[in-house]
Write a protein that holds these residues in place. Structure first.
Motif: not given
Ligand SMILES: Nc1ncnc2c1ncn2[C@@H]1O[C@H](COP(=O)(O)OP(=O)(O)O)[C@@H](O)[C@H]1O
Ligand SMILES: Nc1ccn([C@@H]2O[C@H](COP(=O)(O)OP(=O)(O)O)[C@@H](O)[C@H]2O)c(=O)n1
Length: 224
Positions: A25-31, A127, A155, A159, A202, A205-207
């Motif tokens: 959850a919220a690892s940034g995979k969707g982004t 994803d 994050r 959100e 990530t 790392l930024g987006v």
């Protein structure tokens, strides 16, 4: 289907490219998945929305989340057009989704629509938690996206605050740890990296940096 159609002007030829993006959850995979899909002009499916939809249907009907029969009927029965993302993104639904996602018959009921999506066109980006292991074991590239629980909580906190949902950072961190444990510990299709997945942490790392790192991994795999 909660899918994004290809962008009008992809910057690269996709050539049947299937990209599996998994992670907690919220690892940034969707982004990342969304950006990759736009870059290659591929359709994108956020499979978490399917489990969130089952959970939403159960809660709306006043059913207990561990009612396997009702949850399976929901999973088999809902119409893709009924998926309203704005009602599915809340904190409570994420938690409820992970409860219904641990029911094997619910997972079975959702497999075909995910596989059909992956196979429908000239490639796709999906994803979730089990894309590389169960849904698309033959994916061209598999990414397993991680970040520390603290970074992920920060994050998600930001959100949710942006959506007007009040919650403490500690509360979100506890949610994330509980969900990680449930998603990783279930017997059927647990959250784990496929053997041939490339891990991408990530945390620092930024987006944009995360996207560039993911792109480099995909291009590396494509070159074989
Ligand atoms: N590398 C990053 N750095 C900072 N924030 C990020 C990064 N990747 C994603 N986010 C933000 O974190 C939140 C969760 O990202 P999301 O892609 O929805 O995660 P997931 O799909 O893994 O749950 C979103 O608000 C998103 O904008
Ligand atoms: N392919 C998938 C996608 C989601 N899920 C479940 O659905 C829940 C919500 O997924 P999500 O991807 O929308 O959640 P976030 O990572 O965005 O918080 C997860 O915690 C999993 O339990 C799953 O089991 N398999």
């Amino acid at each position: 289907m909660p899918a994004t159609q290809p962008s009008a002007s992809p910057t690269q030829q996709a050539d049947g490219l299937v990209i599996a993006v998994d992670g907690p959850a919220a690892s940034g995979k969707g982004t990342l998945a969304r950006r990759l899909a736009a870059h290659y002009g591929l359709p994108y499916l956020d499979t978490g929305l399917l489990y969130r939809m089952v959970a939403r249907t159960m809660l709306d009907a006043g059913k207990a989340l561990d009612d396997a029969q009702a949850a399976t009927a929901s999973a088999a029965g809902f119409d893709d057009a009924a998926i309203d993302e704005s009602r599915l993104r809340g904190r409570e639904i994420g938690e409820a989704a992970s409860v219904v996602a641990a029911i094997p018959a619910v997972r079975r009921a959702l497999i075909d629509r995910q596989r059909r999506f992956a196979a429908a066109g000239e490639g796709a980006v999906l994803d979730g938690r089990d894309i590389g292991t169960v849904i698309c074991p033959e994916a061209t590239v598999k990414l397993f996206v991680t970040a520390t629980p603290e970074v992920r909580a920060a994050r998600r906190h930001k959100e949710l605050a942006g959506r007007g949902e009040a919650a403490t950072l500690d509360g979100i961190l506890a949610d994330i740890r509980r969900r990680d444990a449930r998603d990783s510990g279930r017997g059927d299709a647990p959250l784990k990296a496929a053997e041939d997945a490339v891990q991408l942490d990530t945390s620092a790392l930024g987006v944009e940096e995360a996207f560039q790192a993911a792109l480099a991994i995909v291009e590396d795999r494509r070159r074989g």
